[in-house]
Design an enzyme around this catalytic site. Structure first.
Site, mmCIF file in Angstrom:
data_model
loop_
_atom_site.group_PDB
_atom_site.id
_atom_site.type_symbol
_atom_site.label_atom_id
_atom_site.label_comp_id
_atom_site.label_asym_id
_atom_site.label_seq_id
_atom_site.Cartn_x
_atom_site.Cartn_y
_atom_site.Cartn_z
ATOM 1 N N CYS A 151 1.179 -14.544 19.868
ATOM 2 C CA CYS A 151 0.219 -14.120 18.919
ATOM 3 C C CYS A 151 1.159 -13.696 17.845
ATOM 4 O O CYS A 151 2.297 -13.896 17.739
ATOM 5 C CB CYS A 151 -0.983 -13.259 19.452
ATOM 6 S SG CYS A 151 -0.221 -11.628 19.837
ATOM 7 N N ARG A 165 0.715 -1.203 0.148
ATOM 8 C CA ARG A 165 0.049 -0.144 0.063
ATOM 9 C C ARG A 165 0.809 1.329 -0.076
ATOM 10 O O ARG A 165 0.284 2.063 -0.381
ATOM 11 C CB ARG A 165 -0.982 -0.025 1.371
ATOM 12 C CG ARG A 165 -0.176 -0.054 2.427
ATOM 13 C CD ARG A 165 -0.842 -0.457 3.682
ATOM 14 N NE ARG A 165 -0.196 -0.286 5.045
ATOM 15 C CZ ARG A 165 0.868 -1.202 5.159
ATOM 16 N NH1 ARG A 165 1.037 -2.143 4.387
ATOM 17 N NH2 ARG A 165 1.468 -1.215 6.215
ATOM 18 N N CYS A 224 -2.838 -1.634 12.023
ATOM 19 C CA CYS A 224 -3.397 -2.287 11.042
ATOM 20 C C CYS A 224 -2.302 -3.442 10.717
ATOM 21 O O CYS A 224 -2.654 -4.392 10.031
ATOM 22 C CB CYS A 224 -2.727 -1.182 9.544
ATOM 23 S SG CYS A 224 -4.004 -0.092 9.640
ATOM 24 N N ASP A 254 -0.126 6.233 12.493
ATOM 25 C CA ASP A 254 -1.141 4.988 12.676
ATOM 26 C C ASP A 254 -1.124 4.577 14.068
ATOM 27 O O ASP A 254 -1.346 3.475 14.520
ATOM 28 C CB ASP A 254 -0.483 3.772 11.939
ATOM 29 C CG ASP A 254 1.005 3.624 12.321
ATOM 30 O OD1 ASP A 254 1.515 4.416 13.038
ATOM 31 O OD2 ASP A 254 1.621 2.472 11.803
#
Ligand SMILES: [Zn+2]
Length: 381
Positions: A339, A72, A188, A129
């Site tokens: 995770c 992106r 994100c 962000d």
């Protein structure tokens, strides 16, 4: 401020718009914009502003280009991986329009440097962000009376507005007085984002900047534009200024920049000192290599992530099923929870502790750290 013949030719499609014209193009050339972040939002913002002829563009980014950015962040190319984002951005911008003065700030914006960074510019655009930087940018812009062109993105949704109390509108704090608890809103990197989404939101921000520069149209001051890419729908909320707002209200309590990491509940990074709740991927490896330690590692990511990357011998118990399935675990066994980057496993650890599990720890920086530090054959995503 005059335009050269080369500039007249370059900007001819602007010059023949009556709303822009020669006077508007000169105002665009006279404008200076500080772009905080040269990532997903910063890419289309900086590229379109450069193409449009904004005279001076400042870029603040301390990060380097990673392969996972290229989906992106179109300022950067495959060949830029590993380079400074600010340097790479400057090169791309100069390639689009050599008339633009590009000032790069290869640093993290902080309470100490924010005012010096922002002071020389007319307009600030928020392409960050994370919450500490967002509140910092907001407060600095309110204190300095600079328009703050805001955008944010997550998964398939984005939003944009222009915060400018000095022009009569609200600020970011009027809308969100308090940051969410740390870990509540995934980034994100944790939650994903459709690659084209920052393109759409960033282009809306760039449009607002050009309108501010030429002084035309109705800006997003006092309006929050919401976009959903899956439904392909735009919605709009009216925003009001909060008279009680701690920074732009009638009796402001924030008159100078504060510690935004602390405000957002994030522990300062400067102390990697042993956190008793955390183990490193090296400690996780020891636990896996030596079953006599009696430590079990459990992966709490979702099944689709487990399909992308997993560590041999680590079973999956997705976070989304933890509440209904935690009884499958033994409260007297020691567990290390894994995770992607360490945020969800931290929440899972807190949940299990509430259920009476005494020996649960969180693997710091998650499977991405495993991929970086232990086993490069595990894909980083
Ligand atoms: Zn406010």
């Amino acid at each position: 401020m005059e335009l050269t013949n080369e500039e007249i030719r370059r900007y001819s499609r602007h010059l023949i718009l009556p709303e822009v014209g020669l006077a508007g193009q000169k105002r665009i050339k006279a404008a200076s914009v500080l772009c905080i972040g040269a990532g997903g939002l910063g890419s289309p913002i900086a590229m379109y502003l450069a193409a449009a002829g904004v005279g001076k563009i400042g870029i603040v980014d301390f990060d380097t280009v990673d392969y996972s950015n290229l989906q992106r962040q179109i300022l950067h190319t495959d060949a830029d991986v590993g380079r400074s984002k600010a340097e790479s951005a400057k090169e791309t911008i100069r390639g689009i329009n050599p008339n633009v003065e590009v000032v790069i700030h290869n640093t993290r914006i902080s309470s100490e440097n924010a005012l010096d960074l922002i002071r020389p510019y007319d307009i600030v655009v928020d392409g960050t962000d994370n919450f500490p930087t967002r509140y910092l940018t907001n407060d600095a812009c309110v204190l300095f009376k600079k328009p703050n062109v805001y955008g944010s993105i997550f998964r398939f949704e984005g939003q944009a507005s222009v915060f400018a109390p000095h022009l009569g509108g609200p600020c970011y704090r009027c809308l969100y007085p308090e940051p969410p608890p740390p870990g509540m809103v995934p980034s994100c990197a944790e939650g994903g984002v459709l690659g084209v989404l920052p393109g759409i939101i960033g282009c809306i921000q760039a449009t607002e900047i050009l309108k501010l520069a030429i002084g035309r149209g109705s800006s997003l001051v006092g309006r929050l534009l919401l976009f959903n890419a899956l439904d392909m729908k735009f919605r709009e909320l009216k925003l009001r200024r909060d008279p009680q707002c701690p920074v732009c209200g009638e009796h402001p309590t924030i008159k100078e920049l504060i510690d935004y990491e602390m405000f957002c509940g994030i522990a300062p990074e400067s102390q990697p000192a042993a956190n008793p709740d955390e183990v490193t991927v090296q400690e996780m490896k020891k636990a896996l290599d030596d079953p006599s330690l009696g430590i079990k590692v459990v992966d709490v990511r979702e099944a689709f992530e487990y399909e992308i990357a997993r560590v041999e011998g680590v079973p999956l118990l997705p976070m989304s099923e933890l509440r209904s399935r935690f009884t499958e675990l033994d409260p007297n066994t020691q567990y290390y929870l894994l995770c992607k980057v360490g945020a969800r496993s931290h929440s899972a650890m807190e949940f299990l502790r509430e259920q009476g599990f005494k020996y649960v720890k969180n693997v710091k920086d998650g499977i991405n750290a495993w991929s970086d530090e232990i086993d490069r054959s595990v894909p980083r995503y």
